[in-house]
Structure formats: C-alpha cells, structure tokens
Scaffold this motif. Structure first.
Motif, PDB file in Angstrom:
ATOM      1  N   SER A  92       1.168   5.143   1.044  1.00  0.00           N
ATOM      2  CA  SER A  92       0.536   6.272   1.950  1.00  0.00           C
ATOM      3  C   SER A  92       1.285   7.557   1.494  1.00  0.00           C
ATOM      4  O   SER A  92       2.458   7.743   1.342  1.00  0.00           O
ATOM      5  CB  SER A  92       0.958   5.936   3.592  1.00  0.00           C
ATOM      6  N   LEU A  93       0.486   8.435   1.477  1.00  0.00           N
ATOM      7  CA  LEU A  93       0.969  10.029   1.170  1.00  0.00           C
ATOM      8  C   LEU A  93       0.550  10.879   2.096  1.00  0.00           C
ATOM      9  O   LEU A  93      -0.707  10.727   2.855  1.00  0.00           O
ATOM     10  CB  LEU A  93       0.201  10.435  -0.215  1.00  0.00           C
ATOM     11  N   PHE A  94       1.509  11.747   2.348  1.00  0.00           N
ATOM     12  CA  PHE A  94       1.084  12.830   3.424  1.00  0.00           C
ATOM     13  C   PHE A  94       0.268  13.873   2.739  1.00  0.00           C
ATOM     14  O   PHE A  94       1.023  14.298   1.695  1.00  0.00           O
ATOM     15  CB  PHE A  94       2.217  13.401   4.012  1.00  0.00           C
ATOM     16  N   LEU A  95      -0.524  14.301   3.077  1.00  0.00           N
ATOM     17  CA  LEU A  95      -1.406  15.736   2.591  1.00  0.00           C
ATOM     18  C   LEU A  95      -1.645  16.533   3.656  1.00  0.00           C
ATOM     19  O   LEU A  95      -1.949  16.307   4.624  1.00  0.00           O
ATOM     20  CB  LEU A  95      -2.731  15.211   1.926  1.00  0.00           C
ATOM     21  N   ALA A 120      -7.380   9.083   5.757  1.00  0.00           N
ATOM     22  CA  ALA A 120      -7.405   9.218   6.967  1.00  0.00           C
ATOM     23  C   ALA A 120      -7.065  10.952   7.422  1.00  0.00           C
ATOM     24  O   ALA A 120      -6.232  11.374   6.671  1.00  0.00           O
ATOM     25  CB  ALA A 120      -6.259   8.683   7.810  1.00  0.00           C
ATOM     26  N   ARG A 124      -4.347  -2.950   8.163  1.00  0.00           N
ATOM     27  CA  ARG A 124      -2.986  -2.664   8.613  1.00  0.00           C
ATOM     28  C   ARG A 124      -2.953  -3.251  10.168  1.00  0.00           C
ATOM     29  O   ARG A 124      -3.477  -2.778  10.958  1.00  0.00           O
ATOM     30  CB  ARG A 124      -2.880  -1.416   8.654  1.00  0.00           C
ATOM     31  N   ILE A 158      -3.741  11.590   5.722  1.00  0.00           N
ATOM     32  CA  ILE A 158      -2.786  10.586   4.956  1.00  0.00           C
ATOM     33  C   ILE A 158      -3.853   9.712   4.004  1.00  0.00           C
ATOM     34  O   ILE A 158      -4.896   9.239   4.389  1.00  0.00           O
ATOM     35  CB  ILE A 158      -2.200   9.236   6.085  1.00  0.00           C
ATOM     36  N   TYR A 205      -5.310   0.250  11.340  1.00  0.00           N
ATOM     37  CA  TYR A 205      -6.447   0.797  10.720  1.00  0.00           C
ATOM     38  C   TYR A 205      -6.973  -0.214   9.687  1.00  0.00           C
ATOM     39  O   TYR A 205      -6.363  -1.306   9.243  1.00  0.00           O
ATOM     40  CB  TYR A 205      -6.084   2.388  10.145  1.00  0.00           C
ATOM     41  N   GLN A 208       0.827  -1.308   0.052  1.00  0.00           N
ATOM     42  CA  GLN A 208      -0.098   0.068   0.243  1.00  0.00           C
ATOM     43  C   GLN A 208       0.910   1.276  -0.129  1.00  0.00           C
ATOM     44  O   GLN A 208       1.944   1.226   0.768  1.00  0.00           O
ATOM     45  CB  GLN A 208      -0.756   0.065   1.356  1.00  0.00           C
ATOM     46  N   THR A 253       3.701   0.613   2.680  1.00  0.00           N
ATOM     47  CA  THR A 253       3.369  -0.449   3.947  1.00  0.00           C
ATOM     48  C   THR A 253       2.970  -1.721   3.430  1.00  0.00           C
ATOM     49  O   THR A 253       1.976  -1.691   2.269  1.00  0.00           O
ATOM     50  CB  THR A 253       2.185   0.472   4.818  1.00  0.00           C
ATOM     51  N   ARG A 269      -4.217   6.736   1.437  1.00  0.00           N
ATOM     52  CA  ARG A 269      -3.495   5.171   1.305  1.00  0.00           C
ATOM     53  C   ARG A 269      -4.341   4.752  -0.039  1.00  0.00           C
ATOM     54  O   ARG A 269      -5.331   4.906  -0.105  1.00  0.00           O
ATOM     55  CB  ARG A 269      -4.022   4.538   2.834  1.00  0.00           C
ATOM     56  N   LYS A 300       5.090   6.318   1.618  1.00  0.00           N
ATOM     57  CA  LYS A 300       5.553   5.552   2.540  1.00  0.00           C
ATOM     58  C   LYS A 300       4.982   4.189   1.792  1.00  0.00           C
ATOM     59  O   LYS A 300       3.849   4.184   1.556  1.00  0.00           O
ATOM     60  CB  LYS A 300       5.381   5.576   3.743  1.00  0.00           C
TER      61      LYS A 300
END
Lengths: 146, 443
Positions: free
Chosen positions: A7-10, A37, A116, A44, A99, A5, A69, A46, A67
C-alpha cells in the motif's frame, strides 16, 4: 494462504500515481492488479505484484511510504450470487471486510477477489470450510513476468 | 451633559486630559512613576530583583528616564518560566482579575490586575474611544472575544465607562452580528480588521447595505494590518477605521490608539513608557528610528512589566501630531522580530504546533504551517508528511489520524486547524531545515 499487498500513500493531485508506476516500470516489475482508494485529500494505492519484496525496496528507495499488508485472494464463481455465498460465510464467522477489490484473468472464467479482513486467519478458515478456493500463492495468478 | 464632549474639532473629552499634558510635566510624571514601579517590582518580584542584583543595580540607581536603559529586559519566556503567578507583585487577595494568553509552549501566560489596574485599563480604553470620536450616545458593538483574551472585557469596560451603550456580542456568529448591526442602530464596532472584512462580504451576500446604516467608526486591533486594508474598509463601508494596539502582558487593548489624523498610534505614555531598541545590539535607538518596541508599565500594580520585549517592530514618531496630543506616537505595527503568529487575534508560535504533533504520535514528522485568509478569516492548514509509522493502508485509520492531529493542535493553541497529510519529501527543505510557516494572508 495469505498474499502480500503493497500500500502506498498518495496525495490527491495530478501526477501522484505516475511516480510509483514509473519506478516499477523502470525496474521491469509487472503489476498483477491494483486498487485505488481515494478521499478528498489523499489516496491509498494498493498493489499486488509477484516480486513484492523487490518492489517494496524500489518504491521505498524512490521516496514512497510503503506498507505491506496480508490479504486473502479467492476465486469466485463468475455468476449471479457468487460473491454473496462467500460473504455469507465470512459474516457468520464474525469477520469484518476492511476493503476488497476484484479482477479477472483472461484465461479463466473465474473472477478473483482480493480481501483485506480484520482477522485474516479466521476468514480463511471460514472460507475453506465453505469450500471456497483460497489462492495460496501468486503463481495461481497466471500471468507471468518475462 | 457629557454627551457633548467628544474628541472632534477643537474640543476634547475630559477623560483625555492626560493626552495633552505639557511635555516637561509629562516627563516628570513618567520619571516619578518609573521610580515607583521599579521599586515595587524589586520588592515583590523575585526574578526582577535577582536580575537587578546581578547587574549591581537597585531602584535607587534610577535617577533619570535615560537610566531605564541600564535595567534588565523582561521576556515572554520569563512569564512562562514563572507560570502561573511568579511575576505577580500583589498578593492574590488584591488581584481582582486574571487574563491569560498563549505562551511559547502549551502553557499560557497569566496576567494579574488589581482594582487600580482595572481602573487604569478602563481609563486608557476611554481615552482610546474618545480619540476615535466616540462618546455617550454611541452604540458600540463589541465583537472582540470575551474570556481569557483581554480584547472583549478591555473594550467592554472602556466603552461602558465612556457612557456609550455596549452590545457585548463577543466574537463569531456572523449572521447575528449583522442582524444586530442592522437592527440596533450600532454606530461603532470593535473587532479584528480581518473579521470586519468578512462582515462586509457577508453583508453584501445578505443584501445589507452597510453604507446606509448609522455605523460610522471601527476600532480594529489584535492583529497587524495595513494602510491598504484601511482604504478598502473605509471605501466599502463608509466608516472611519482606527487602529488600536495592546498586549495582555502590558494591560490588553488600550496601550496606543490612532487619532483622527491616522498618522501613527498615540501611546498612553503616562502609563506605558516606550523604548525602541536596535534589533542587533538591543540598545535604545533615537526617536524616529525603527526597532523593537520595548514597554515599561509605569502604573501597573498586579504585574508590573519592566522593559518588556514586545517583539513588535515600530518606531517612535517624535514630531507633534496635528491633533495637539503631546503623548508620542508609534508607527503602526506591520511585522514582528520573532516567529510569533497572530491568527484571528490569537497569539501562536510554530513551536506549539510542533509540541502538539510530538505529543500525539510520539515522533515528529516533517510539517509545515500554511496560513491563508478566506472571507476575512485566517485559516490554518498544517501539512504533515506521512511516515511509515503514521501510514496505514486503511482510509479510516488515516482519517482518524488527521482528526487526532487536528484535535491535539486545537487543544494546544485554541484554534481550529485543518490537517493535511502529504507525501514524504514534499515539504521544501532549505539547508536541511524545513521552512515551517508559509503565510499567504494578504493584508
């Protein structure tokens, strides 16, 4: 049995989601499913994609923090109590769910869940023991990219 | 008897006599004190002696006030480099008090006071209050912070010595401040001007009409403020607002004060000798010209400061003040020549936040400091660009990171900050270098 998966920071602001989506669209990459999320200040995103490695490259080149995961995708009977049975099994194994998110596919009557876990290997073992179908590759996600 | 003495009309408070010395006598006093303090620093402060020796100077080189320009400067970094007691000129058994303020890195700078120094500090604070028309019988609410910060105790000793009634309420707890303001018959308040604006807002919210209270004067300092802010304070509260200037390295509050004419701040130059130096050449400029304020303590014993670089931009006003004081005025300070920030009266350098970020995560992300003012109180937001190393796909881990960064910065600078994680490349860079501070505070 684990799938990847991204994951991106927003930041929590208008337009934050469209930038990565645009990058993926331009590269012709289809998003199989996603979850967002959100908190007051940030989010975040996903993403599950078949070609996650290429997607990661494109997103990172586009300036995103990405990232990778390992998550576990399982089939859940689409009926009352279906999820509960699965959670019971995982709980007994002492595994924590960090999550999860759900989606369904047009072709089947089964719902799909992405988990996860804090200990994915222990979770998979517990799930298999309980006869749960754990997807071992994204091919099972049905939808194909042209 | 002394309640009749105050600094209004033709009269003046007896403690203010030195404000009115004839100029030739004042210059003579300054020169004699300057010789004495330079001798003291040379004999007892290794760093100063070494700098003098490098320039082939001795205390005897000083024959006139003009000779002061030949002496070496003292920088804030000198106090940091000699942390904690390296600049003390008195043995510790003669030091009756220390204060500390924040330095350029995590370590504070420490200042020393002998019994004589505390007496001088008290006397200049008495003269400051007297210049604001305060006297015995006044009830002074001292809302400066008590502690290592010099504001609280400096104002406290002065107000008490003046004969006024002091309420040592210290900073914060706005509701209690307003209760005391309302119930104790307070006639004067000491705090930062931005905090007083917050008090005004809160009075309004609580339905307290401050204009109907006996409060008539505010002694505001510890941060730069403007004439516009004075007009707002005076219009909203019907009090007279006075600007007080000071810094720990010199003594604390009470270095200079406005009189009732509000045209610059009178420097207590029988104790603190002012020079203004050119920002480019570091050479003294004539009175009237703008530059950096450099101060020499003429009477300090515990920690004399020779030609201390304040980095405050001002000018000496050579004209006589209508109040009759002969001690010269400086222009009110509105800006600085370095990147030091004054937040809620506390000194802070962006480099301190940088050091804290580096210490917490081991890498230095791009960051930006956003200053704003909400309800009269300075707010600090530190925006940190998320890097792959910092990023986690779990919300709780990112929230932990925010908390860890905020606590680390708070421990370093002593102020609460909000940390906001932002996307990479969102902090503007100019010529590859990020602008570290965005100041949105309106004065």
């Amino acid at each position: 049995m684990k799938i990847h998966q991204l994951s991106l920071f927003l930041e929590n602001k208008p337009g934050a989601m469209s930038a990565p989506c645009r990058l993926l669209a331009q590269a012709g990459l289809n998003i199989i499913t996603l979850s967002l999320a959100d908190t007051e200040k940030f989010g975040i995103l996903r993403l599950i994609l078949r070609d996650w490695e290429k997607a990661r490259q494109i997103l990172e080149k586009g300036g995103c923090v990405v990232k990778v995961t390992e998550v576990v995708a399982i089939e859940v009977p689409d009926r009352p109590g279906g999820l509960l049975e699965i959670l019971d099994g995982v709980e007994k194994a002492g595994v924590n769910v960090e999550y999860m998110y759900a989606f369904s596919l047009r072709q089947s009557h089964k719902a799909l869940l992405v988990f996860r876990f804090d200990h994915p290997d222990a979770a998979i073992e517990a799930l298999l023991q309980n006869g749960v179908t754990v997807l071992d590759s994204l091919a099972a996600f049905g939808r194909s990219e042209e | 008897m002394s309640e009749l003495w105050c600094d209004q009309g033709q009269g003046f408070h007896p403690a203010s006599t030195s404000d009115y010395l004839p100029v030739p006598q004042l210059r003579d006093l300054q020169l004699r004190r300057l010789k004495s303090v330079v001798r003291r620093a040379y004999d007892h402060v290794a760093l100063f002696r070494q700098r003098m020796d490098e320039k082939n100077l001795t205390p005897n080189s000083l024959r006139s006030l003009e000779d002061l320009r030949r002496l070496p400067f003292t920088q804030k970094s000198d106090l940091r480099d000699t942390y904690p007691f390296g600049m003390f000129a008195s043995p510790m058994q003669e030091v009756v008090r220390v204060h500390a303020s924040s330095g350029t890195t995590g370590k504070p700078i420490v200042v020393a006071y002998t019994r004589e120094d505390v007496a001088v500090w008290t006397s200049v604070m008495v003269r400051s209050f007297a210049a604001c028309g305060l006297h015995q019988g006044d009830i002074i609410q001292n809302a400066y912070g008590y502690g290592l910060f010099t504001g609280g105790l400096g104002a406290h000793y002065g107000a008490e010595s003046l004969g006024a009634t002091v309420i040592p309420i210290s900073g914060g707890n706005t509701q209690r401040q307003i209760m005391v303001l309302k119930d104790f018959g307070v006639t004067a308040i000491c705090c930062t001007p931005s905090y007083f604006l917050h008090l005004l807002d809160q009075c309004q919210a609580l339905g307290v009409n401050i204009r109907e209270l006996p409060l008539r004067a505010g002694v505001f300092g510890a941060e730069p403020w403007t004439e516009a802010m004075r007009l707002r304070i005076e219009a909203e509260s019907n009090i007279e607002a006075f600007d007080i200037y000071g810094l720990s390295e010199i003594i604390g509050p009470g270095v200079a004060i406005e009189c009732g004419h509000h045209t610059g701040l009178h420097m207590f130059e029988d104790h603190f000798y002012p020079e203004i130096i050119d920002l480019e050449t570091d050479q003294p400029v004539p009175d009237g010209m703008e530059g950096e304020l450099v101060l020499t303590t003429l009477t300090k014993r515990g920690m004399p400061m020779i030609r201390y670089r304040t980095h405050d931009i001002s000018a000496i006003i050579p004209e006589e003040c209508p109040c009759g004081r002969t001690i010269r005025r400086i222009e009110r300070i509105a800006r600085r020549s370095d990147d030091m920030l004054i937040i809620r009266g506390v000194n802070m350098f962006p480099s301190q936040i940088e050091a804290a970020l580096l210490a917490i995560e081991g890498t230095l992300p791009h960051y930006q400091i956003i200053l704003s003012r909400e309800q009269g109180l300075d707010q600090v937001e530190v925006q940190v660009e998320v890097t792959p190393e910092l990023f986690s796909d779990r919300v709780s881990a990112l929230e932990d990171l925010q908390t860890r960064l905020a606590r680390g910065i708070e421990n370093s600078i002593g102020l609460r900050v909000a940390v906001r994680l932002v996307e990479p490349h969102t902090i503007q860079r100019s010529e590859g270098k990020a602008k570290r501070v965005i100041d949105r505070r309106t004065l």
